[in-house]
Design an enzyme around this catalytic site. Structure first.
Site, mmCIF file in Angstrom:
data_model
loop_
_atom_site.group_PDB
_atom_site.id
_atom_site.type_symbol
_atom_site.label_atom_id
_atom_site.label_comp_id
_atom_site.label_asym_id
_atom_site.label_seq_id
_atom_site.Cartn_x
_atom_site.Cartn_y
_atom_site.Cartn_z
ATOM 1 N N GLY A 1 8.750 111.588 42.152
ATOM 2 C CA GLY A 1 7.699 112.168 42.992
ATOM 3 C C GLY A 1 8.011 112.048 44.472
ATOM 4 N N ARG B 1 12.829 114.938 37.874
ATOM 5 C CA ARG B 1 12.557 113.742 37.067
ATOM 6 C C ARG B 1 13.500 113.583 35.865
ATOM 7 N NH1 ARG B 1 8.162 110.914 38.592
ATOM 8 N NH2 ARG B 1 6.447 111.950 39.646
ATOM 9 N N ASP C 1 10.840 103.025 40.182
ATOM 10 C CA ASP C 1 11.343 102.013 39.237
ATOM 11 C C ASP C 1 12.247 102.630 38.174
ATOM 12 O OD1 ASP C 1 8.963 103.220 38.352
ATOM 13 O OD2 ASP C 1 8.464 101.558 37.037
ATOM 14 N N ASP C 2 11.844 103.787 37.626
ATOM 15 C CA ASP C 2 12.677 104.411 36.590
ATOM 16 C C ASP C 2 14.026 104.839 37.156
ATOM 17 O OD1 ASP C 2 10.994 104.107 34.517
ATOM 18 O OD2 ASP C 2 10.131 106.125 34.618
ATOM 19 N N LYS D 1 11.671 103.841 46.633
ATOM 20 C CA LYS D 1 10.707 104.897 46.977
ATOM 21 C C LYS D 1 9.559 104.918 45.987
ATOM 22 C CE LYS D 1 10.151 108.001 44.604
ATOM 23 N NZ LYS D 1 10.057 109.044 43.575
ATOM 24 N N THR D 2 8.373 105.118 46.390
ATOM 25 C CA THR D 2 7.227 105.596 45.600
ATOM 26 C C THR D 2 5.937 105.326 46.355
ATOM 27 O OG1 THR D 2 5.922 105.547 43.587
ATOM 28 C CG2 THR D 2 7.050 103.500 44.096
ATOM 29 N N ILE D 3 5.104 106.346 46.410
ATOM 30 C CA ILE D 3 3.802 106.158 47.068
ATOM 31 C C ILE D 3 2.957 105.178 46.261
ATOM 32 C CG2 ILE D 3 3.759 108.469 48.103
ATOM 33 C CD1 ILE D 3 1.464 108.997 45.902
ATOM 34 N N ASP D 4 3.291 104.992 44.978
ATOM 35 C CA ASP D 4 2.465 104.134 44.115
ATOM 36 C C ASP D 4 2.523 102.661 44.522
ATOM 37 O OD1 ASP D 4 2.070 106.477 42.804
ATOM 38 O OD2 ASP D 4 2.867 105.838 40.868
ATOM 39 N N TYR E 1 -25.164 112.591 48.670
ATOM 40 C CA TYR E 1 -24.186 112.632 47.576
ATOM 41 C C TYR E 1 -23.526 111.280 47.347
ATOM 42 C CZ TYR E 1 -24.143 117.746 48.065
ATOM 43 O OH TYR E 1 -24.486 119.063 48.126
ATOM 44 N N MET F 1 -4.126 108.890 43.606
ATOM 45 C CA MET F 1 -2.905 108.771 42.811
ATOM 46 C C MET F 1 -2.455 107.328 42.649
ATOM 47 S SD MET F 1 0.031 111.590 43.343
ATOM 48 C CE MET F 1 -0.083 113.172 42.520
ATOM 49 N N GLU G 1 -5.971 106.492 39.690
ATOM 50 C CA GLU G 1 -5.522 107.482 38.697
ATOM 51 C C GLU G 1 -5.230 106.844 37.332
ATOM 52 O OE1 GLU G 1 -2.075 110.943 38.439
ATOM 53 O OE2 GLU G 1 -1.679 109.161 39.619
ATOM 54 N N TYR H 1 -1.474 114.827 45.866
ATOM 55 C CA TYR H 1 -0.450 115.681 46.466
ATOM 56 C C TYR H 1 -0.663 115.832 47.979
ATOM 57 C CZ TYR H 1 0.371 116.441 41.565
ATOM 58 O OH TYR H 1 0.639 116.211 40.238
ATOM 59 N N ARG I 1 1.656 113.075 49.656
ATOM 60 C CA ARG I 1 3.037 112.741 49.297
ATOM 61 C C ARG I 1 4.082 113.342 50.234
ATOM 62 N NH1 ARG I 1 4.139 113.150 42.982
ATOM 63 N NH2 ARG I 1 4.322 115.337 43.538
HETATM 64 P P1 FBP Z 1 7.125 108.327 41.472
HETATM 65 O O1 FBP Z 1 6.846 107.099 40.667
HETATM 66 O O2 FBP Z 1 8.263 109.106 40.963
HETATM 67 O O3 FBP Z 1 7.273 108.001 42.921
HETATM 68 O O4 FBP Z 1 5.870 109.299 41.373
HETATM 69 C C1 FBP Z 1 4.577 108.785 41.403
HETATM 70 C C2 FBP Z 1 3.532 109.860 41.485
HETATM 71 O O5 FBP Z 1 3.345 110.306 42.792
HETATM 72 C C3 FBP Z 1 2.235 109.313 40.879
HETATM 73 O O6 FBP Z 1 1.388 108.765 41.828
HETATM 74 C C4 FBP Z 1 1.667 110.495 40.138
HETATM 75 O O7 FBP Z 1 0.959 110.080 39.017
HETATM 76 C C5 FBP Z 1 2.881 111.268 39.743
HETATM 77 O O8 FBP Z 1 3.871 110.997 40.692
HETATM 78 C C6 FBP Z 1 2.654 112.755 39.656
HETATM 79 O O9 FBP Z 1 3.827 113.380 39.243
HETATM 80 P P2 FBP Z 1 4.138 114.915 39.354
HETATM 81 O O10 FBP Z 1 4.649 115.164 40.730
HETATM 82 O O11 FBP Z 1 5.213 115.109 38.348
HETATM 83 O O12 FBP Z 1 2.869 115.661 39.109
#
Ligand code: FBP
Length: 554
Positions: free
Chosen positions: A81, A145, A175-176, A202-205, A243, A250, A311, A426, A429
Site C-alpha cells: 500500500g 502486492r 511486514d510482508d 514502510k506502512t501507514i498502519d 450528529y 485504515m 478498520e 485512501y 496514503r
Molecule cells: P501496507 O501494509 O502494504 O502498507 O498497506 C496497508 C493498507 O494501507 C491498510 O491500511 C489497508 O487495509 C490496505 O492497505 C488497503 O489495501 P489496498 O490498497 O490493496 O486497498
C-alpha cells in the site's frame, strides 16, 4: 505536468539527514553493534537463515569511509500500500548512489515486486528524480502486492539481476514485503549471487516496528491527514450539535492509526482492537459501551459526538473471528460456486443457517442484513472473507441505534440519535509527506545505500532517535531476522516478521485509557488542523503523539 504552487515550493525543500550522514560520503564509517537474535523461535529462524541470521546491529558515525570502491547498480521496488514519503526514499537512495560515484546506476522496477519478475524497469536520472522530490504517492514507479516467495520467482529475479549487473536490491515495504526481503537476501547469499538485499520500513498502519525501528514511514503524514479531517468533523459536530459521526480509519489489523488519531483529536469514543481482544468483548458489549457515551452525553443535552473505529476491529472480536473462520470453511473450494448459484438472499440465508454451528449463526443473526451480505462478497486470493469490505462504522452505529431504542423504551434514554459515517484511508496514503516523513524517508533511502556500500545484506535501513531533531537522529542497520518468528500461514509454519500490535501496557494506550472516560462524556475535542510545511519547527516538525509518548516526551 501541471504543478500546484505547493508542489513547486516543495521541490525546493531540502530534507534533513541525521547529523552522522551529513558532510559527505567520504566521512561516514561503521560502528559495529551487538549480535542479534530473532524475536522468537530462534532455533527455527536460525536454521532457515544460515547466511543472514544473528548478524550484528550497526550504526554509522563520522570517520574515514573504509567501504570498498566498486561500481554499484541498484534496483529498487515499492511494495504494498502507498505511504507518504516513498518518493523521498528513492530520492535519498539516488542522491547517495550518485554522490558516491556518478557512474553508479539506480533502476526502478515498476509495479511492485512483479516489476522484478517481468524485468519492467526505468533507469533514473536527475530530471526524473527531481520531478518527485518531497511529493506524495508511489507513482514514480508504481507499487503492487505480488509476493516474492517461491524458488521459481527467486531464480527469475537472479536472472534479471545478472542481466543488469545488479549489486543490490532495495525493497521498500511493510511486514510482508520485508519478510520477502529477508528470504530473498538469504537466497541470494546462499547461492553466492553477490546481490545484496536491503529493506526500508514502510506502512501507514504503523505495525512494522520494534525497539530499533521506531516508526514505519508514512504513519506520521497519514495520521496527521486523518486527524485534520477528524478535527474538522468534530468542529462541525460541535457546531451543528445534531450528529454522531462514526469514523472508520485504515489499519488492516493493528489499531495504531486509530489510537494516534484519538490522541490528536480527543474524540468521545475510540475502539482499540487489541483491547477488545484482550477483554474478549462481544459486538453487543462494544455497542453498549458506545451507547453509554451517547446516553450520558444526551443527559447533558449533547446529542452529538465522534467515534473512531479501527478498520481491523471485527477480527479482534472473538465471536466475530469465529464466525469468519466458519464462513471461510462454509465457502471453501467449490462451495462458493454453489452458494453464488442460489437464486436470492432468502435461499442463501437458509444455506448459511444450515452450514454454520448454532453458536456462529447466533452471531450472524444479530448482524444487520447489509453486514451479513458483506460477509459473502468477493473473497480474497486465499478464498477468505475480505474483512476490510465490512462497513464496521455502519455496523456499530446500527447496533447502537438498536440499543438506544431499547433504552428509550425502558425510559433510561431520552435523547436524539442521528448518525453520519466516514471511512478515511485512501485520503491519507498519498498526501504530501510532512517534514518529518520527508526527512525520515530521505534519510532511510540515503542510509540504505550506505548499508549497500558497506556490503550488508538482509538488513533493514534503520534511522532512530526520531523524537529528537533530525540532527540527532541515529542511522544504521538492523538484521531483518531480528523481527522474525514462526507463524501459521495457509496451513504451513512460515518465518515472518511479527506484526507490532498496540501494546496495552504501552504509554500511548495508557495515556488514552487515563483520559477516555472524560472524553466520552465531555466535549474535549482538539482540532489539529492541516499539516504545516513552512513555519516554526514546533508546528512543522512535530512527530506523532504515539512516538512522543513512547519516548517519554509528552
Ligand atoms: P501496507 O501494509 O502494504 O502498507 O498497506 C496497508 C493498507 O494501507 C491498510 O491500511 C489497508 O487495509 C490496505 O492497505 C488497503 O489495501 P489496498 O490498497 O490493496 O486497498
Amino acid at each position: 505536468m501541471n504543478l500546484s504552487p505547493l508542489q513547486k515550493t516543495r521541490y525546493e525543500y531540502q530534507p534533513k539527514l541525521p547529523g552522522m550522514l551529513r558532510g559527505g560520503i567520504a566521512e561516514i564509517c561503521v560502528k559495529d553493534g551487538a549480535p542479534t537474535q530473532s524475536v522468537a523461535d530462534q532455533d527455527k529462524i536460525k536454521a532457515l537463515f544460515p547466511n543472514t541470521y544473528g548478524k550484528n546491529e550497526i550504526t554509522f558515525q563520522k570517520g574515514t569511509n573504509t567501504s570498498e570502491a566498486k561500481k554499484q547498480v541498484v534496483g529498487v521496488i515499492l511494495s504494498g500500500g502507498q505511504a507518504p514519503g516513498g518518493h523521498n526514499v528513492i530520492c535519498g537512495l539516488y542522491d547517495a548512489i550518485k554522490a558516491t560515484d556518478k557512474n553508479n546506476v539506480l533502476l526502478g522496477f515498476k509495479g511492485g515486486p512483479s516489476g522484478l519478475i517481468e524485468d519492467d524497469f526505468v533507469e533514473f536520472d536527475d530530471a526524473f528524480i527531481d520531478a518527485y522530490r518531497n511529493t506524495g504517492g508511489f507513482d514514480i514507479i508504481g507499487s503492487g502486492r505480488t509476493k516474492l516467495e517461491t524458488e521459481q520467482q527467486f531464480k527469475i529475479v537472479t536472472e534479471v539481476a545478472k542481466k543488469h549487473g545488479l549489486t543490490a536490491i532495495v525493497i521498500i515495504g511493510g511486514d510482508d514485503s520485508n519478510t520477502n526481503a529477508a528470504v530473498l537476501a538469504e537466497y541470494m547469499a546462499a547461492n553466492n549471487t553477490g546481490v545484496q538485499v536491503i529493506g526500508c520500513p514502510k506502512t501507514i498502519d504503523g505495525d512494522l516496528k520494534n525497539e530499533d525501528i521506531e516508526a514505519s514511514f508514512g504513519f506520521d503524514t497519514a495520521t496527521k491527514t486523518y486527524s485534520e479531517l477528524i478535527g474538522n468533523i468534530e468542529r462541525d459536530s460541535n457546531s451543528a450539535k445534531k450528529y454522531w459521526h462514526f469514523i472508520k480509519v485504515m489499519g488492516r489489523s493493528a489499531s495504531h492509526v486509530a489510537l494516534e488519531c484519538a490522541l490528536e483529536t480527543q474524540p468521545n469514543i475510540c475502539l482499540i482492537g487489541e483491547e477488545v481482544a484482550a477483554k474478549k468483548m462481544s459486538l453487543s458489549a462494544i455497542a453498549d459501551y458506545i451507547a453509554d457515551s451517547v446516553e450520558k452525553r444526551a443527559a447533558n443535552g449533547d446529542n452529538f459526538g465522534v467515534a473512531i473505529i479501527p478498520e481491523g476491529i471485527v477480527e479482534f472480536v472473538p465471536e466475530f473471528s469465529m464466525l469468519i473462520a466458519e464462513i471461510n470453511e462454509l465457502l471453501a473450494g467449490e462451495k462458493t460456486e454453489k452458494f453464488n448459484a442460489l437464486p436470492d438472499w432468502n435461499a442463501k440465508y437458509e444455506f448459511i443457517k444450515a452450514g454454520l454451528t448454532a453458536e456462529a449463526f447466533a452471531v450472524f443473526d444479530i448482524l444487520p442484513q447489509f453486514v451479513q451480505q458483506q460477509l459473502f462478497l468477493e473473497r480474497d486470493p486465499h478464498g477468505n472473507v475480505q474483512v476490510s469490505l465490512i462497513e464496521s462504522e455502519k455496523l456499530f452505529s446500527e447496533m447502537v441505534k438498536e440499543k438506544l431504542a431499547a433504552r428509550k423504551a425502558a425510559g433510561t434514554y431520552k435523547g436524539k440519535f442521528a448518525a453520519q459515517h466516514h471511512f478515511f484511508g485512501y485520503e491519507g496514503r498519498c498526501a504530501f509527506p510532512s517534514n518529518f516523513d520527508a526527512d525520515y524517508c530521505y534519510s532511510l533511502g540515503y542510509n540504505a545505500f550506505m548499508l549497500i556500500q558497506y556490503g550488508y545484506t538482509g538488513y533493514l535501513s534503520k534511522v532512530s532517535n526520531l523524537s529528537k531533531p533530525a540532527e540527532e537522529w541515529v542511522a544504521g542497520g538492523m538484521p531483518i531476522t531480528k523481527m522474525m518468528n514462526m507463524e501459521r500461514r495457509n496451513g504451513e509454519d512460515k518465518p515472518v516478521i511479527r506484526k507490532a500490535l498496540v501494546e496495552l501496557d504501552g504509554k500511548p494506550f495508557k495515556f488514552f485509557e487515563a483520559n477516555r472516560e472524560k472524553w466520552a462524556v465531555e466535549t474535549s475535542f482538539t482540532y489539529p488542523g492541516a499539516i504545516q510545511y513552512f513555519g516554526p519547527a514546533e508546528v512543522c516538525d512535530l512527530t506523532t503523539r504515539t512516538l512522543a509518548l513512547e519516548k517519554g516526551q509528552a
